[in-house]
Design a protein around this motif. Sequence first.
Motif, mmCIF file in Angstrom:
data_model
loop_
_atom_site.group_PDB
_atom_site.id
_atom_site.type_symbol
_atom_site.label_atom_id
_atom_site.label_comp_id
_atom_site.label_asym_id
_atom_site.label_seq_id
_atom_site.Cartn_x
_atom_site.Cartn_y
_atom_site.Cartn_z
ATOM 1 N N LYS A 1 8.515 9.656 -0.429
ATOM 2 C CA LYS A 1 7.045 9.556 -0.346
ATOM 3 C C LYS A 1 6.634 8.161 0.121
ATOM 4 O O LYS A 1 5.711 8.010 0.940
ATOM 5 C CB LYS A 1 6.432 9.855 -1.712
ATOM 6 C CG LYS A 1 4.911 9.929 -1.705
ATOM 7 C CD LYS A 1 4.359 10.355 -3.065
ATOM 8 C CE LYS A 1 2.839 10.445 -3.034
ATOM 9 N NZ LYS A 1 2.298 10.838 -4.363
ATOM 10 N N TYR A 2 7.330 7.137 -0.371
ATOM 11 C CA TYR A 2 7.063 5.766 0.068
ATOM 12 C C TYR A 2 7.335 5.605 1.558
ATOM 13 O O TYR A 2 6.515 5.019 2.291
ATOM 14 C CB TYR A 2 7.911 4.783 -0.753
ATOM 15 C CG TYR A 2 8.263 3.527 -0.001
ATOM 16 C CD1 TYR A 2 7.313 2.546 0.268
ATOM 17 C CD2 TYR A 2 9.561 3.334 0.481
ATOM 18 C CE1 TYR A 2 7.640 1.409 0.988
ATOM 19 C CE2 TYR A 2 9.904 2.201 1.196
ATOM 20 C CZ TYR A 2 8.932 1.238 1.450
ATOM 21 O OH TYR A 2 9.266 0.112 2.173
ATOM 22 N N ALA B 1 4.667 7.227 3.616
ATOM 23 C CA ALA B 1 3.414 6.466 3.573
ATOM 24 C C ALA B 1 3.487 5.264 4.498
ATOM 25 O O ALA B 1 2.522 4.949 5.217
ATOM 26 C CB ALA B 1 3.115 6.023 2.138
ATOM 27 N N ASN C 1 0.817 -1.200 0.000
ATOM 28 C CA ASN C 1 0.000 0.000 0.000
ATOM 29 C C ASN C 1 0.856 1.258 0.000
ATOM 30 O O ASN C 1 0.517 2.265 -0.648
ATOM 31 C CB ASN C 1 -0.947 0.003 1.203
ATOM 32 C CG ASN C 1 -2.031 -1.048 1.078
ATOM 33 O OD1 ASN C 1 -2.373 -1.466 -0.038
ATOM 34 N ND2 ASN C 1 -2.573 -1.503 2.201
ATOM 35 N N ALA C 2 1.962 1.225 0.752
ATOM 36 C CA ALA C 2 2.860 2.382 0.768
ATOM 37 C C ALA C 2 3.489 2.589 -0.609
ATOM 38 O O ALA C 2 3.602 3.728 -1.101
ATOM 39 C CB ALA C 2 3.940 2.182 1.824
ATOM 40 N N ASN D 1 3.215 6.334 8.104
ATOM 41 C CA ASN D 1 1.832 6.696 8.435
ATOM 42 C C ASN D 1 0.989 5.446 8.699
ATOM 43 O O ASN D 1 0.161 5.420 9.614
ATOM 44 C CB ASN D 1 1.224 7.511 7.291
ATOM 45 C CG ASN D 1 -0.169 8.018 7.615
ATOM 46 O OD1 ASN D 1 -0.375 8.717 8.606
ATOM 47 N ND2 ASN D 1 -1.130 7.661 6.773
ATOM 48 N N ARG E 1 2.210 1.593 -3.484
ATOM 49 C CA ARG E 1 1.149 2.016 -4.396
ATOM 50 C C ARG E 1 0.870 3.505 -4.246
ATOM 51 O O ARG E 1 0.684 4.232 -5.238
ATOM 52 C CB ARG E 1 -0.127 1.208 -4.131
ATOM 53 C CG ARG E 1 -1.266 1.552 -5.094
ATOM 54 C CD ARG E 1 -2.545 0.805 -4.752
ATOM 55 N NE ARG E 1 -2.404 -0.627 -4.945
ATOM 56 C CZ ARG E 1 -2.284 -1.514 -3.968
ATOM 57 N NH1 ARG E 1 -2.293 -1.114 -2.684
ATOM 58 N NH2 ARG E 1 -2.164 -2.797 -4.222
ATOM 59 N N GLU E 2 0.807 3.979 -3.004
ATOM 60 C CA GLU E 2 0.516 5.390 -2.753
ATOM 61 C C GLU E 2 1.592 6.298 -3.335
ATOM 62 O O GLU E 2 1.296 7.391 -3.818
ATOM 63 C CB GLU E 2 0.377 5.631 -1.253
ATOM 64 C CG GLU E 2 -0.037 7.045 -0.907
ATOM 65 C CD GLU E 2 -0.272 7.226 0.584
ATOM 66 O OE1 GLU E 2 -0.118 8.368 1.065
ATOM 67 O OE2 GLU E 2 -0.601 6.236 1.259
ATOM 68 N N ALA E 3 2.831 5.826 -3.323
ATOM 69 C CA ALA E 3 3.935 6.667 -3.793
ATOM 70 C C ALA E 3 4.155 6.572 -5.295
ATOM 71 O O ALA E 3 4.747 7.469 -5.898
ATOM 72 C CB ALA E 3 5.217 6.273 -3.069
ATOM 73 N N THR E 4 3.681 5.496 -5.937
ATOM 74 C CA THR E 4 3.987 5.264 -7.355
ATOM 75 C C THR E 4 3.255 6.254 -8.253
ATOM 76 O O THR E 4 2.022 6.364 -8.186
ATOM 77 C CB THR E 4 3.600 3.827 -7.752
ATOM 78 O OG1 THR E 4 4.287 2.897 -6.905
ATOM 79 C CG2 THR E 4 3.975 3.550 -9.204
#
Length: 640
Positions: A579-580, A583, A541-542, A586, A544-547
Amino acid sequence: MISNARKTIGVFINQSDGNFENLIYHGVQKRAKELDYDVIFFCTVGTRASGNSYDILERGMFSFAPVERLDGIIAAPNSYEMANTQDIFFDMLKARVKCPVVFVRASYKDYCCVSTDEKHAIRPLLTHLIEDQGLKNIAFMAGYPGHADSEMRLNCYKDEMIRHNLPLTERSIFYGDMWKKKGEEAFHFFFDDTTRENRPQVVVCANDYMAFSFIDAVRQNGLRVPDDVIVTGFDNIALSEYFNPSVTTVAQDYETMINAAVDLLDRRIKEEEMGLENDPVHLAIPGRLIRRESSGFFKSGQLNERDIIVEHNKRLQEISLREISQTYFSTLLNSDDTLEAMHETIVQKISDVPHLRCFYLCMFQKPNGVDMAEELTDTCQLVMAIKDREDRGMPMVNFSSELVLPPLDNKKEEPQAYFIMLLHKQKSTFGYSVMQYDEGYCPTMFYHHWNVIISNALSNFSNQKKLRDLYEERRLSSISDSLTGLYNRRGLEERLEPLWPELVEKRAVIGFISYDLNNLKYINDSFGHLEGDFALCSVANAIREATPATGISARMGGDEYLTALPMHNEEETQAFVEKYQAALENINDNSGKEYRVSASYGVFMITLEPGVTIDDCLRQSDAKMYEAKRKLKRRRDDHV
């Protein structure tokens, strides 16, 4: 409903190619326009004999029609011959309709009705046969048991036979079908096993269609009309004048009936506005005897055989041209696999449809308002629009189905008339068509067939889409990781390989980030495999959020992941890594777990050169990750 400028009358009628139906279409349009009403015709097609799935789905019109928004209704309930359809129609009236209702060619005590005086309409014919021609052995070919009009005509026949002391035997009455399929059976019923003296002199048929069928059977069995037997009909449909021999019949004054129905509805609408309540009104219109050749009546000026043949050939030619048009239309439309292609075909072929001014294709939508439904829904989408013979494209506008059409740029002051037919096949109802014709023209079976072709094409399109969706679902499952939803190794390569030649040619910079989840065995052993899955999904998920949209991320197997960032320089790649990391932190902060999820990663940057392969890059990226993992282990060992 069609516009805010005037009230709207809804017309419910089945079939579309009979004399009565054509007169309904013409008469209601003309009189409603004179009284300043818009009209919507809710058209269905179906027969008592077919009993197929198409007829059953036609009943959906009663659920679809927004009767709550109508100001008045005109209906021909006796035209609904399909099994149980009249019951469903009346259930709809009782449950949902609040506006005034007037029935045409029907008589029901709880509703206003305008109909032929069926109790007496056939009496002038019987009186003429019995009293004027002195005939005594008269048989009756009735419709199927329970047909309201046929039953009243049959009762009048019985009354006249009794009144004139004429014989009624078990061979006097045959029950047919109100159509053309029982003529041969009726002939043998009346003429087999009877002496010549006891054979009927006259066969009175409850409608013209059965008269045509019986006359054909008489000829095929070597007898003549009217020399050996007189045959009469009822309704005075157009063909009765051209049939050979022309058919003596009773004309129903449909024109007077329809005008009276619209006037009565107009009066009831105005009375309701004034708060007045009145009991149902029943108007009975007399019939009229039409004497022709089938009862021995000949007159000068009657169409001769040559005229009949010319008229017959003209009709056959029209039918042949329509069939050719329908065949080409069906072939083209059923080869289309997108709505856009179907739209182009309809625009191309609509010029073959005479007198059609406007055509709108509306599709039912699923609750999400995006996907096509296959059942009646509250939301529709205007998919195609042809207005005043000009293509208005594919608006793809969603609207409430109770509106019938979304607001259009229709500023015309004169009243409008639209014809609606549902589009369905087997168990699926896809939507409906809305058609508008030149003034004074009305739909025939040609237009019903046209709508059936569109329905078949929509069914094919839906089936093809399901197959494509199923293929795509299976394709995605083959290139995706079922646990995390990221691509698997095959998926990453499938995405990257088509880009690779161009990236190499451009000497593009590309970044690879390889990851390896830390302590997966410890999490599985200490907290269980569900928690291990949570850790794996957290990293995914981390990532994916950063990609970014141009990036490609995958779970390569086990606890290893990889992200490819084509056309990303070192600074952009580092921004992705940060960013990864943010994420993932978090996710840890909000997870409430007793452990924190982390992953070792390595970054490999390369400017592509000819000869460099994807596998080369993946190996070097893995090497960077393993190097980072070894460094992490040494730091932990030194700390211990």
